[in-house]
Motif scaffolding. Structure first.
Motif, PDB file in Angstrom:
ATOM      1  N   ARG A   8       0.873  -1.173   0.000  1.00  0.00           N
ATOM      2  CA  ARG A   8       0.000   0.000   0.000  1.00  0.00           C
ATOM      3  C   ARG A   8       0.905   1.216   0.000  1.00  0.00           C
ATOM      4  N   GLU A  30       4.412  -4.702  -9.122  1.00  0.00           N
ATOM      5  CA  GLU A  30       3.725  -4.147  -7.958  1.00  0.00           C
ATOM      6  C   GLU A  30       2.236  -4.446  -8.003  1.00  0.00           C
ATOM      7  N   ARG A  32      -0.833  -3.217  -5.879  1.00  0.00           N
ATOM      8  CA  ARG A  32      -1.179  -2.229  -4.861  1.00  0.00           C
ATOM      9  C   ARG A  32      -2.495  -2.579  -4.182  1.00  0.00           C
TER      10      ARG A  32
END
Length: 208
Positions: A8, A30, A32
């Protein structure tokens, strides 16, 4: 290294890991997550159910603790974020741990209050108490840093951890001030590092 990172952006544990990865020249796929979200992959991969979760796809390693993940990538890439000197290594680890626990706790009331409520509903007494605890932490960190450029010899895991905390403090209205000139110098200098500038969250929940 072929890495996946569940994170996050505004989480300080995730942010310190991203700073470390940038310092080491590492990139990851990534994934998120959002504040309050229980991502199914994170639940599956981590017994804690929290981010960050780092996956080394080549070695089939899953690491769900930020400090362990940071040292893992450091070890796998030559160790630039920890000194060869055992004393400095211990100092870096101690200060990084202090950042994760004590410093994080000092900032928690400020951040949690401001990101969870509209400004008209803020508990200003709770925020003031948090600011006072934060200033007390800064007193100690000011002494530990002294005239040095970094907290443990060269730039280390300690600086990664603290940069994320100081970035959050600034975003939520508790910036380091001239009352702590060593820290102010340290943060002013290191916030210009590419690793900080490239990883700073685009927004912080509750902050316009």
């Amino acid at each position: 290294m072929d890495l996946q990172l569940y994170h996050r952006p505004d989480c300080p544990f995730c942010w310190k890991l991203r700073i470390g990865m940038a310092e080491l020249g590492l990139k990851a796929q990534e994934i998120r997550t959002r504040l309050g979200e229980k991502h199914p992959d994170v639940i599956r991969l981590s017994p804690k159910g929290t981010v960050p979760v780092l996956v080394d796809l080549v070695s089939d390693v899953v690491i769900w603790e930020s400090s362990v993940a940071l040292e893992y990538i450091n070890d796998r890439t030559g160790g630039a974020l920890l000194s060869a000197d055992p004393v400095m290594r211990a100092r870096a680890r101690l200060i990084a741990s202090y950042s994760d626990s004590v410093v994080g706790t000092a900032l928690r009331d400020i951040i949690f209050e401001k990101r969870s409520k509209p400004e008209a509903e803020w508990d200003t007494a709770r925020i003031a108490e948090g600011v006072e605890r934060w200033r007390t932490m800064c007193d100690r960190l000011e002494d530990w840093l002294g005239p040095d450029s970094y907290f443990a010899g060269d730039f280390s895991i300690a600086d990664c951890a603290l940069l994320a905390r100081f970035g959050l403090a600034e975003a939520y209205g508790a910036p380091v001030t001239a009352a702590h000139p060593n820290l102010q110098r340290w943060f002013t200098t290191n916030r210009n590092r590419a690793s900080y500038r490239s990883t700073i969250p685009q927004n912080f929940p509750g902050v316009d």
